[in-house]
Motif scaffolding. Sequence first.
Motif, PDB file in Angstrom:
ATOM      1  N   LEU A  38       0.490  -3.751  -6.160  1.00  0.00           N
ATOM      2  CA  LEU A  38       1.126  -4.806  -6.942  1.00  0.00           C
ATOM      3  C   LEU A  38       0.780  -6.191  -6.389  1.00  0.00           C
ATOM      4  O   LEU A  38       0.495  -7.123  -7.150  1.00  0.00           O
ATOM      5  N   ILE A  39       0.781  -6.334  -5.061  1.00  0.00           N
ATOM      6  CA  ILE A  39       0.337  -7.597  -4.473  1.00  0.00           C
ATOM      7  C   ILE A  39      -1.099  -7.895  -4.892  1.00  0.00           C
ATOM      8  O   ILE A  39      -1.451  -9.023  -5.247  1.00  0.00           O
ATOM      9  N   GLY A  40      -1.952  -6.865  -4.840  1.00  0.00           N
ATOM     10  CA  GLY A  40      -3.343  -7.056  -5.243  1.00  0.00           C
ATOM     11  C   GLY A  40      -3.464  -7.566  -6.661  1.00  0.00           C
ATOM     12  O   GLY A  40      -4.255  -8.472  -6.947  1.00  0.00           O
ATOM     13  N   ALA A  41      -2.677  -7.004  -7.583  1.00  0.00           N
ATOM     14  CA  ALA A  41      -2.731  -7.439  -8.983  1.00  0.00           C
ATOM     15  C   ALA A  41      -2.306  -8.891  -9.120  1.00  0.00           C
ATOM     16  O   ALA A  41      -2.938  -9.667  -9.855  1.00  0.00           O
ATOM     17  N   VAL A  42      -1.246  -9.273  -8.421  1.00  0.00           N
ATOM     18  CA  VAL A  42      -0.703 -10.625  -8.554  1.00  0.00           C
ATOM     19  C   VAL A  42      -1.564 -11.647  -7.815  1.00  0.00           C
ATOM     20  O   VAL A  42      -1.856 -12.737  -8.343  1.00  0.00           O
ATOM     21  N   ARG A  43      -1.987 -11.319  -6.603  1.00  0.00           N
ATOM     22  CA  ARG A  43      -2.678 -12.303  -5.753  1.00  0.00           C
ATOM     23  C   ARG A  43      -4.196 -12.288  -5.915  1.00  0.00           C
ATOM     24  O   ARG A  43      -4.851 -13.326  -5.810  1.00  0.00           O
ATOM     25  N   HIS A  44      -4.778 -11.086  -6.210  1.00  0.00           N
ATOM     26  CA  HIS A  44      -6.234 -10.962  -6.254  1.00  0.00           C
ATOM     27  C   HIS A  44      -6.757 -10.491  -7.612  1.00  0.00           C
ATOM     28  O   HIS A  44      -7.974 -10.440  -7.791  1.00  0.00           O
ATOM     29  N   ARG A  45      -5.845 -10.109  -8.499  1.00  0.00           N
ATOM     30  CA  ARG A  45      -6.224  -9.484  -9.771  1.00  0.00           C
ATOM     31  C   ARG A  45      -7.074  -8.234  -9.546  1.00  0.00           C
ATOM     32  O   ARG A  45      -7.939  -7.881 -10.352  1.00  0.00           O
ATOM     33  N   GLY A  46      -6.807  -7.570  -8.467  1.00  0.00           N
ATOM     34  CA  GLY A  46      -7.508  -6.341  -8.115  1.00  0.00           C
ATOM     35  C   GLY A  46      -7.057  -5.912  -6.731  1.00  0.00           C
ATOM     36  O   GLY A  46      -5.995  -6.311  -6.252  1.00  0.00           O
ATOM     37  N   TYR A 238       8.885  -7.409 -11.059  1.00  0.00           N
ATOM     38  CA  TYR A 238       7.943  -7.244  -9.950  1.00  0.00           C
ATOM     39  C   TYR A 238       7.991  -8.393  -8.948  1.00  0.00           C
ATOM     40  O   TYR A 238       7.791  -8.185  -7.745  1.00  0.00           O
ATOM     41  N   GLU A 239       8.283  -9.611  -9.410  1.00  0.00           N
ATOM     42  CA  GLU A 239       8.349 -10.732  -8.465  1.00  0.00           C
ATOM     43  C   GLU A 239       9.533 -10.558  -7.507  1.00  0.00           C
ATOM     44  O   GLU A 239       9.402 -10.797  -6.296  1.00  0.00           O
ATOM     45  N   ASP A 240      10.668 -10.129  -8.031  1.00  0.00           N
ATOM     46  CA  ASP A 240      11.843  -9.881  -7.192  1.00  0.00           C
ATOM     47  C   ASP A 240      11.554  -8.769  -6.191  1.00  0.00           C
ATOM     48  O   ASP A 240      11.888  -8.872  -5.000  1.00  0.00           O
ATOM     49  N   LEU A 241      10.905  -7.689  -6.653  1.00  0.00           N
ATOM     50  CA  LEU A 241      10.576  -6.572  -5.762  1.00  0.00           C
ATOM     51  C   LEU A 241       9.660  -7.030  -4.630  1.00  0.00           C
ATOM     52  O   LEU A 241       9.894  -6.715  -3.456  1.00  0.00           O
ATOM     53  N   LEU A 242       8.628  -7.782  -4.955  1.00  0.00           N
ATOM     54  CA  LEU A 242       7.678  -8.215  -3.939  1.00  0.00           C
ATOM     55  C   LEU A 242       8.327  -9.157  -2.922  1.00  0.00           C
ATOM     56  O   LEU A 242       8.025  -9.089  -1.723  1.00  0.00           O
ATOM     57  N   LYS A 243       9.215 -10.019  -3.380  1.00  0.00           N
ATOM     58  CA  LYS A 243       9.919 -10.908  -2.453  1.00  0.00           C
ATOM     59  C   LYS A 243      10.789 -10.101  -1.495  1.00  0.00           C
ATOM     60  O   LYS A 243      10.871 -10.408  -0.303  1.00  0.00           O
ATOM     61  N   ARG A 244      11.453  -9.074  -2.016  1.00  0.00           N
ATOM     62  CA  ARG A 244      12.314  -8.248  -1.171  1.00  0.00           C
ATOM     63  C   ARG A 244      11.493  -7.507  -0.108  1.00  0.00           C
ATOM     64  O   ARG A 244      11.898  -7.406   1.047  1.00  0.00           O
ATOM     65  N   LEU A 245      10.345  -6.986  -0.523  1.00  0.00           N
ATOM     66  CA  LEU A 245       9.547  -6.164   0.384  1.00  0.00           C
ATOM     67  C   LEU A 245       8.695  -6.980   1.348  1.00  0.00           C
ATOM     68  O   LEU A 245       8.527  -6.600   2.507  1.00  0.00           O
ATOM     69  N   PHE A 246       8.160  -8.127   0.867  1.00  0.00           N
ATOM     70  CA  PHE A 246       7.136  -8.819   1.646  1.00  0.00           C
ATOM     71  C   PHE A 246       7.418 -10.303   1.910  1.00  0.00           C
ATOM     72  O   PHE A 246       6.639 -10.942   2.610  1.00  0.00           O
TER      73      PHE A 246
END
Length: 271
Positions: A38-46, A238-246
């Motif tokens: 999910l980080i890859g999709a948001v930050r790198h588009r891959g 997904y933004e809330d999930l990523l903030k919680r995890l990372f």
Amino acid sequence: MREMTIKDIQSISLQLLKEVHRFCTERGITYSITAGTLIGAVRHRGFIPWDDDIDILMPRKDYDRFCAEYPDSSKYCLFAPCRHNTWIPFARLCEMEQTLVKSYSPCFKKKAGMWVDIFPIDRADEDFDAYWAKNEEVYRLKKLLDKKRLAVKPLFSNPTWKDILKSLIYFKPRTMFVSGQRLLEKMENISRAAAPDGNYVTNYHTTYRVKDHYPKEDFAYTVDLEFEGQKFKALNGYEDLLKRLFGDYMQLPPEEKRHAKHNMHRYYWKD
């Protein structure tokens, strides 16, 4: 056999993700990419350039459907607790024709290739203490199962002296005479029994544990995110999930931490 490069690993991982997406789309099964994918999709588009796996979430009812309905073939095989062919408490879809994975401890009851991890999302108690008590029990059972996997490794391959030594260390009544399937069933029962009217959900098998406890509204529906030139599904929160995890997930880690995380596995092309 030739050892796979990170690009090789990502190529097969993407192939597996496409297969999950195809099957879920055809059957109306809800899924979401998660964690590093999910980080890859948001930050790198891959892919994150150094990432070596794909992580997928499914709400419990969709996870159960996927595990029940996915048909094994010569190319792909699904390993899941309900199929009694795995030593881990979640599902993995494996590529079987081109690749082979060697691990420090057995994941499956037969040789398998590269995989994507598929985790069930279960309802969780809104009260954190009640949730954490269940999480702690699942974690205890998982650690016991991990020890059992190490103890029985020499039964699954040509053991090295290190494998035999580890087996002797973990060869104890507490690990050898408890059923691995029974441990998996206990974990499943705890996960499924969690708060039927709770407003929170969780992945009981995550490595993030305390952070992976979030409002069920975050998985009310899915959205499309670009990943390696194709659209895949992600939970709406997904933004809330990523903030919680990372935390600040858009910030690159320091260079010394930019490396593959699964150093307990070795990936090979079949010759």
